[in-house]
Design an enzyme around this catalytic site. Structure first.
Site, mmCIF file in Angstrom:
data_model
loop_
_atom_site.group_PDB
_atom_site.id
_atom_site.type_symbol
_atom_site.label_atom_id
_atom_site.label_comp_id
_atom_site.label_asym_id
_atom_site.label_seq_id
_atom_site.Cartn_x
_atom_site.Cartn_y
_atom_site.Cartn_z
ATOM 1 N N ASP A 1 1.033 -1.158 0.083
ATOM 2 C CA ASP A 1 -0.681 0.637 -0.166
ATOM 3 C C ASP A 1 0.624 0.965 0.513
ATOM 4 O O ASP A 1 1.277 1.816 1.040
ATOM 5 C CB ASP A 1 -1.208 0.329 0.978
ATOM 6 C CG ASP A 1 -2.098 1.336 1.422
ATOM 7 O OD1 ASP A 1 -2.016 2.337 -0.022
ATOM 8 O OD2 ASP A 1 -2.211 1.567 2.754
ATOM 9 N N GLU A 2 1.404 1.916 -1.524
ATOM 10 C CA GLU A 2 2.075 2.645 -1.342
ATOM 11 C C GLU A 2 3.568 2.588 -0.352
ATOM 12 O O GLU A 2 4.074 3.528 0.496
ATOM 13 C CB GLU A 2 1.643 4.148 -0.617
ATOM 14 C CG GLU A 2 0.231 4.719 -1.866
ATOM 15 C CD GLU A 2 -0.693 5.809 -1.403
ATOM 16 O OE1 GLU A 2 0.446 7.181 0.178
ATOM 17 O OE2 GLU A 2 -1.540 6.352 -2.421
#
Length: 494
Positions: free
Chosen positions: A123-124
């Protein structure tokens, strides 16, 4: 009479319309789970269906969520949290276990099952505030997940992607022609893009006009909101009329500079918060969202990619999440198009046509009770109690510019008390505060400042416990693989 070949083509189109091209320009939503009292998964899926949302991006692979999505034909991006990247990088077996438990188990081979399109690895993970803690593991984890999908005969049906944050690319003087990836990411980005291009997978990226507006004094609010007749930004012979195109073409330039000028782009997150900061309100958010959706639907593209918009765009976010990190700002808990309880904040066309958004139905709340400050008590220590309450509950609407920023003292104390009280399921002792709290059945909301009542989740306790047990069973192969890694790699999974 139709020629035989043409007849076959028409038959295919009528029977399997998805075979003729992808859903280019499709708009989906991000569905996060960082809430203290989340709306039940079946209720959220009904919300998606009633608003004709055809694509949803998850940040994990929660069994209850995947079960609820089964049979809906909603296209799903299943997420892998950053905390798992190290283990998945170290062990092919761990990757195979994850794919078996979270993809193969649910994958749709027809009407039944979940229509999983992408697996988002991390996630990022390149977010600048994370430093380099995840950098060494991303590519290896992605490769192992890809190998696991291939082994499960899903390699051609499910694409592996890595969502990248808005700060992975930058530009001097806000000129798209000066766009480039951060220097600390150049080598990793080349590896990632090589991996993606070989498998015809798109580049997933966040674009955040709200944060760009906050951080860049040269970007006006009207420029961020797709307003007409704004002061344009010029870059050589190219004219930019909005912040989205400016950021998008900065990325296009960055991709070109390292050898990937034709890479497909998916905007994995884009939105506008509705509380917790100045210019974060429903009116501005609605203006932004309408401008964005109209721009995407027009398919005009950008100056560097005319008539070539992102192949997909995921709105951030479906619902507010009261447990999101507020490191970047108090607005982080208010990205939702819907409130935490599934009530629409404004109108946006997800594909439902001209009608308004449909709210979640038959939502169950705790009793209509609130905790407020007792004005008959000595309130000299009330502020300290409120600060303590806010340290473990959500008081972000009290921020300057927030929807409750204008309520006078001790109204803000009452808000803090109530937030703590609701988060603790209205337990009697959670409205004590050294005798300063008082339970009331009179709604203390003032104007736009809503004193909320939390969702009823106690009836789902048995379901939750069953889910926990199920997760333990599902994770057994993964844990076993981690133990194997412990003996052959340093450091281990945990």
């Amino acid at each position: 009479m139709l020629p035989q070949n043409l007849f076959l083509i028409l038959l295919l189109v009528l029977t399997f319309p998805c075979l003729l091209g992808s859903t280019a320009g499709a708009i989906g939503v991000n569905w996060g789970a960082m809430s203290s009292h989340p709306l039940l998964a079946p209720k959220v899926v009904e919300l998606l269906k009633s608003n004709n949302v055809s694509k949803v991006k998850l940040f994990d692979a929660d069994p209850l969520v995947l079960q609820a999505l089964s049979g809906t034909n909603i296209a799903v991006t299943a997420g892998i949290p950053n905390s798992m990247l190290k283990a998945l990088n170290s062990s092919r077996k761990a990757a195979e276990s994850w794919v078996h438990d979270n993809v193969t188990r649910y994958f749709s081979h027809g009407r039944a099952g979940v229509r999983i399109e992408y697996v988002a690895v991390g996630d990022e993970p390149f977010l600048q505030s994370y430093g380099e803690q995840f950098h060494p593991f991303v590519i290896g984890a992605a490769m192992n997940i890809q190998a696991a999908l291939t082994k499960a005969n899903l390699g051609s049906e499910v694409k592996v992607v890595v969502p990248c944050s808005f700060d992975t690319f930058v530009a001097e003087s806000s000129l798209p022609s000066k766009g480039h990836f951060r220097t600390d990411l150049n080598k990793t980005m080349i590896e990632l893009l090589t991996f993606l291009s070989k498998r015809h997978s798109p580049f997933f990226v966040t674009i955040s006009p709200f944060i760009s507006f906050q951080q860049n004094k040269n970007i006006s609010l009207d420029f961020s909101l797709f307003k007409e007749n704004v002061r344009t930004h010029n870059d050589s012979h190219r004219t930019y009329k909005n912040s989205f195109d400016l950021s998008y073409d900065t990325l296009v330039t960055a991709l070109s500079k390292i050898g990937f000028p034709e890479m497909d782009i998916v905007v994995a997150r884009i939105g506008w918060p509705t509380d917790g900061a100045a210019n974060a309100n429903t009116s501005v958010a609605e203006t932004f969202m309408k401008g964005l959706v109209d721009h995407l639907h027009s398919k005009t593209g950008t100056p560097l990619r005319p008539r070539n918009p992102p192949i997909e765009t995921f709105i951030f976010s479906l619902l507010d999440e009261d447990q999101r990190s507020i490191t970047s700002g108090n607005f982080e808990r208010h990205w939702g198009v819907f409130t935490f309880d599934g009530q629409a904040k404004y109108h946006v066309n997800f594909g439902q046509g001209s009608k308004n958004l449909v709210n979640a139905q038959f939502v169950e709340y705790l009793p209509s009770k609130w905790c407020v400050v007792n004005n008959n008590k000595d309130l000299s220590n009330a502020t300290a109690s409120a600060l303590e309450a806010c340290s473990v509950s959500d008081c972000t609407v009290l921020s300057p510019g927030g929807s409750c920023s204008n309520i006078s003292w001790p109204g803000n104390i009452s808000y803090a008390f109530n937030s703590y009280y609701q988060q603790h399921d209205q337990r009697a002792d959670s409205c004590d505060f050294g005798g300063l709290g008082l339970v009331t059945t009179v709604d203390p909301s003032v104007g736009n400042c809503r004193f909320f009542v939390e969702l009823q989740t106690s009836h789902s306790t048995s379901i939750h416990e069953a889910c926990v047990f199920q997760r333990i069973i599902l994770l057994m192969p993964y844990l076993f693989a981690c133990l194997l890694v412990f003996h052959i790699a340093d450091p281990p999974c945990f």
